[in-house]
Scaffold this motif. Structure first.
Motif, PDB file in Angstrom:
ATOM      1  N   PHE A   1      45.972  46.012  41.830  1.00  0.00           N
ATOM      2  CA  PHE A   1      47.766  46.621  41.941  1.00  0.00           C
ATOM      3  C   PHE A   1      48.067  46.187  42.486  1.00  0.00           C
ATOM      4  O   PHE A   1      49.693  46.649  42.945  1.00  0.00           O
ATOM      5  N   ALA A   2      47.392  47.739  44.067  1.00  0.00           N
ATOM      6  CA  ALA A   2      48.537  47.523  44.818  1.00  0.00           C
ATOM      7  C   ALA A   2      49.077  46.722  45.670  1.00  0.00           C
ATOM      8  O   ALA A   2      50.554  46.365  46.103  1.00  0.00           O
ATOM      9  N   THR A   3      48.421  45.777  45.596  1.00  0.00           N
ATOM     10  CA  THR A   3      48.549  44.263  46.882  1.00  0.00           C
ATOM     11  C   THR A   3      50.060  43.429  45.664  1.00  0.00           C
ATOM     12  O   THR A   3      50.380  42.173  46.489  1.00  0.00           O
ATOM     13  N   GLN A   4      49.888  44.091  44.516  1.00  0.00           N
ATOM     14  CA  GLN A   4      50.829  42.709  43.356  1.00  0.00           C
ATOM     15  C   GLN A   4      52.178  43.285  43.269  1.00  0.00           C
ATOM     16  O   GLN A   4      53.253  43.194  41.972  1.00  0.00           O
TER      17      GLN A   4
ATOM     18  N   ILE B   1      36.694  49.066  39.865  1.00  0.00           N
ATOM     19  CA  ILE B   1      37.665  50.115  39.587  1.00  0.00           C
ATOM     20  C   ILE B   1      38.342  49.391  41.186  1.00  0.00           C
ATOM     21  O   ILE B   1      39.215  49.366  40.656  1.00  0.00           O
ATOM     22  N   THR B   2      37.450  49.621  42.171  1.00  0.00           N
ATOM     23  CA  THR B   2      38.169  49.220  43.606  1.00  0.00           C
ATOM     24  C   THR B   2      39.079  47.903  44.245  1.00  0.00           C
ATOM     25  O   THR B   2      40.082  47.790  43.548  1.00  0.00           O
ATOM     26  N   ARG B   3      38.584  46.931  43.226  1.00  0.00           N
ATOM     27  CA  ARG B   3      39.207  45.911  42.791  1.00  0.00           C
ATOM     28  C   ARG B   3      39.876  45.870  41.799  1.00  0.00           C
ATOM     29  O   ARG B   3      41.210  45.170  42.521  1.00  0.00           O
TER      30      ARG B   3
END
Length: 71
Positions: free
Chosen positions: A17-20, A10-12
């Motif tokens: 999502f946040a970085t892309q 989930i963290t990954r």
């Protein structure tokens, strides 16, 4: 899949999502809410930064910190 593995997955996924993500690709309503939330957060920080409870908390955690790294 155990709980630890699930949390890592989930963290990954959230990190991906946040970085892309691209701000301009977000719907206008989401952009407006993001700005409103940031402004609200800044207002809360400024409004509460001189509260006596902040000084108490700062003095408490300072005991656990190391030497100051910056001024």
């Amino acid at each position: 899949m155990n709980t630890r593995t699930q949390r890592r997955a989930i963290t990954r996924e959230l990190a991906r999502f946040a970085t892309q993500s691209c701000y301009d690709a977000l719907p206008r309503e989401v952009q407006a809410e993001a700005v409103r939330t940031l402004v609200n957060w800044v207002g809360c920080v400024l409004g509460g930064c001189n509260d006596p409870s902040v000084t108490i908390a700062e003095n408490t955690v300072r005991h656990f910190g190391g030497a100051p790294q910056a001024t």
